[in-house]
Design an enzyme around this catalytic site. Sequence first.
Site, mmCIF file in Angstrom:
data_model
loop_
_atom_site.group_PDB
_atom_site.id
_atom_site.type_symbol
_atom_site.label_atom_id
_atom_site.label_comp_id
_atom_site.label_asym_id
_atom_site.label_seq_id
_atom_site.Cartn_x
_atom_site.Cartn_y
_atom_site.Cartn_z
ATOM 1 N N HIS A 1 0.847 -1.192 0.000
ATOM 2 C CA HIS A 1 0.000 0.000 0.000
ATOM 3 C C HIS A 1 0.880 1.237 0.000
ATOM 4 O O HIS A 1 1.942 1.230 0.629
ATOM 5 C CB HIS A 1 -0.918 0.021 1.243
ATOM 6 C CG HIS A 1 -2.085 0.934 1.076
ATOM 7 N ND1 HIS A 1 -2.004 2.281 1.335
ATOM 8 C CD2 HIS A 1 -3.335 0.695 0.630
ATOM 9 C CE1 HIS A 1 -3.166 2.818 1.077
ATOM 10 N NE2 HIS A 1 -3.998 1.890 0.639
ATOM 11 N N ASP A 44 -8.016 -5.412 -0.003
ATOM 12 C CA ASP A 44 -8.519 -6.291 -1.065
ATOM 13 C C ASP A 44 -8.181 -7.757 -0.844
ATOM 14 O O ASP A 44 -8.704 -8.621 -1.537
ATOM 15 C CB ASP A 44 -7.937 -5.845 -2.418
ATOM 16 C CG ASP A 44 -8.455 -4.490 -2.820
ATOM 17 O OD1 ASP A 44 -9.661 -4.267 -2.669
ATOM 18 O OD2 ASP A 44 -7.657 -3.654 -3.271
HETATM 19 N N1 ACO Z 1 4.208 -7.532 -4.807
HETATM 20 C C1 ACO Z 1 5.559 -7.503 -5.002
HETATM 21 N N2 ACO Z 1 6.292 -6.389 -4.838
HETATM 22 C C2 ACO Z 1 5.667 -5.280 -4.482
HETATM 23 C C3 ACO Z 1 4.262 -5.239 -4.269
HETATM 24 C C4 ACO Z 1 3.539 -6.426 -4.449
HETATM 25 N N3 ACO Z 1 2.213 -6.456 -4.262
HETATM 26 N N4 ACO Z 1 3.899 -3.985 -3.924
HETATM 27 C C5 ACO Z 1 5.015 -3.256 -3.918
HETATM 28 N N5 ACO Z 1 6.101 -4.039 -4.250
HETATM 29 C C6 ACO Z 1 7.507 -3.627 -4.278
HETATM 30 C C7 ACO Z 1 7.833 -2.766 -5.481
HETATM 31 O O1 ACO Z 1 8.256 -3.563 -6.586
HETATM 32 C C8 ACO Z 1 8.929 -1.894 -4.956
HETATM 33 O O2 ACO Z 1 10.112 -2.653 -4.883
HETATM 34 P P1 ACO Z 1 11.558 -1.922 -5.077
HETATM 35 O O3 ACO Z 1 11.681 -0.948 -3.945
HETATM 36 O O4 ACO Z 1 12.546 -3.032 -5.058
HETATM 37 O O5 ACO Z 1 11.498 -1.230 -6.435
HETATM 38 C C9 ACO Z 1 8.505 -1.641 -3.496
HETATM 39 O O6 ACO Z 1 7.716 -2.780 -3.142
HETATM 40 C C10 ACO Z 1 7.679 -0.366 -3.319
HETATM 41 O O7 ACO Z 1 6.583 -0.451 -4.223
HETATM 42 P P2 ACO Z 1 5.948 0.770 -5.022
HETATM 43 O O8 ACO Z 1 5.432 0.296 -6.333
HETATM 44 O O9 ACO Z 1 6.899 1.907 -5.040
HETATM 45 O O10 ACO Z 1 4.742 1.128 -4.080
HETATM 46 P P3 ACO Z 1 3.566 2.091 -4.460
HETATM 47 O O11 ACO Z 1 3.248 2.824 -3.237
HETATM 48 O O12 ACO Z 1 3.867 2.874 -5.680
HETATM 49 O O13 ACO Z 1 2.385 1.077 -4.871
HETATM 50 C C11 ACO Z 1 0.616 -0.443 -4.675
HETATM 51 C C12 ACO Z 1 1.404 0.668 -3.993
HETATM 52 C C13 ACO Z 1 0.154 0.012 -6.081
HETATM 53 C C14 ACO Z 1 -0.619 -0.770 -3.848
HETATM 54 C C15 ACO Z 1 1.520 -1.700 -4.802
HETATM 55 O O14 ACO Z 1 1.894 -2.148 -3.519
HETATM 56 C C16 ACO Z 1 0.847 -2.816 -5.583
HETATM 57 O O15 ACO Z 1 0.949 -2.838 -6.819
HETATM 58 N N6 ACO Z 1 0.146 -3.772 -4.888
HETATM 59 C C17 ACO Z 1 -0.563 -4.831 -5.573
HETATM 60 C C18 ACO Z 1 -1.895 -4.295 -6.086
HETATM 61 C C19 ACO Z 1 -2.892 -4.051 -4.961
HETATM 62 O O16 ACO Z 1 -3.087 -4.876 -4.085
HETATM 63 N N7 ACO Z 1 -3.561 -2.899 -5.046
HETATM 64 C C20 ACO Z 1 -4.593 -2.515 -4.076
HETATM 65 C C21 ACO Z 1 -4.110 -1.370 -3.232
HETATM 66 S S1 ACO Z 1 -5.291 -0.969 -1.989
HETATM 67 C C22 ACO Z 1 -6.494 -0.155 -2.818
HETATM 68 O O17 ACO Z 1 -6.293 0.489 -3.809
HETATM 69 C C23 ACO Z 1 -7.786 -0.280 -2.300
#
Ligand code: ACO
Length: 427
Positions: free
Chosen positions: A305, A362
């Site tokens: 998140h 979710d």
């Molecule tokens: N699985 C694997 N790796 C992940 C995940 C994941 N679900 N989420 C984040 N990471 C990693 C990224 O690759 C990144 O790694 P790095 O530092 O080595 O490059 C690090 O964790 C930080 O991630 P960001 O993408 O910078 O985080 P951001 O805040 O931009 O994204 C998000 C948040 C979109 C929710 C992300 O965690 C994600 O894609 N999760 C999966 C989709 C999801 O569950 N979405 C629902 C969110 S809640 C909602 O909207 C109601």
Amino acid sequence: MTRTATLTFGDQTIELPVIEGSEGELGVDISQLRAKTGLITLDPGFGNTGACRSAITYIDGDKGILRYRGIPIEQLAENSNFAETAWLLIYGKLPSQEQLDTFSERLRFHAPLHESFKHHFEGFPVDAPPMATLSAMINTLSCFHPESPEPDEAEFFEEAARLISKVRTIAAYSYRRSMGLPYIYPAPHLHYVANFLHMMFSNPYEQHVASPEVVKALNLILMLHADHEQNCSTSTVRVVGSSKANLFASCAAGVSALWGPLHGGANVAVLEMLESIHRGGISAEQALAQAKDKSSGFRLMGFGHRVYKNFDPRAVILKKAADEVLGSLGVKDPLLDVARRLEQIALEDPYFVERKLYPNVDFYSGIIMRAMGIPTNMFTVIFAIGRMPGWIAHWKEQYDDQAGRIARPRQIYTGNTETDYVAIGKR
Ligand code: ACO
């Protein structure tokens, strides 16, 4: 004492005011930055940008705190229902009994769709994505209920009740259409959630009676989704609303933003992922390995998140609710076991620990909705129904903000410098 932050660039030094929120959050006010220095800020994904001041929802991502108008989500989950929570978000305080009764009466009143409106559903293919139908139909409300460009308080009250009420009817009708089933009219004696389940699952020859456990669980899901401050879809609603677009048009845009799998669409992606693991497509361990491999393009859906870096309080509530609901319905869903296993190994894995990736709202919501008989492609629609009061509250907050300006970010241009036009024969 007014605090400032000092910015030095070249031989220029300026003082920028520091703003403090009611929970001690600090922000540097850069509204005069460009005027004074010619500089702009660059913040892709807006992770460090406060786009507004807001008094609606407070989140502390490190401590796992979520409060609507100051009230902890755990207290609302325990004691409130969706209609009362909607009022709280929109009007800033809990309603009196009289206010709640009036609001409930207006929700009941606005539940039916105009008969001509009903026929619009026939224009969509039966397999149309329900989020596409929902967004289009919310925009269509503007045709049937033209809004005053500058609604007063009474008009706004009606518009808000109309939208919260009709979005549920639209959602149910889009489901009925996709199944080739007759539309079921709302039943005035039923409350918000029970009425929705009636429109989804009753038949002309047979009334569906939802169990109190299911009604309670769906109320909980809607309440937990009701607002989440400046997330992608809410920011979209505010951006669209900043042009003075009406409430329906702004919220239709919010539905489109919510649709994406990185936002509300994640609840569908989670279930598909769990199903794939359960069917033996991949093991939980393989899914985890794939999620850690950046080149795979796969992420562990329902994990991570932007704001929560400890735990998502909504996920904690839903994990408990999943056990209760499935238990009370006598449903034994193997996907719940897959989810628990995945959560356990992810929370022990250094990749997830270091990046502070925890289950989000979710992760468990889909399992509960599935147990209620709600099809997977309706999950994000349910999220949209829940988020409607939040979008409306934010639209109104912005509408009332005398200092509000149209949202219009700047950019750092990286394209061609001046380039001459070349006639087509000479290219
Ligand atoms: N699985 C694997 N790796 C992940 C995940 C994941 N679900 N989420 C984040 N990471 C990693 C990224 O690759 C990144 O790694 P790095 O530092 O080595 O490059 C690090 O964790 C930080 O991630 P960001 O993408 O910078 O985080 P951001 O805040 O931009 O994204 C998000 C948040 C979109 C929710 C992300 O965690 C994600 O894609 N999760 C999966 C989709 C999801 O569950 N979405 C629902 C969110 S809640 C909602 O909207 C109601």
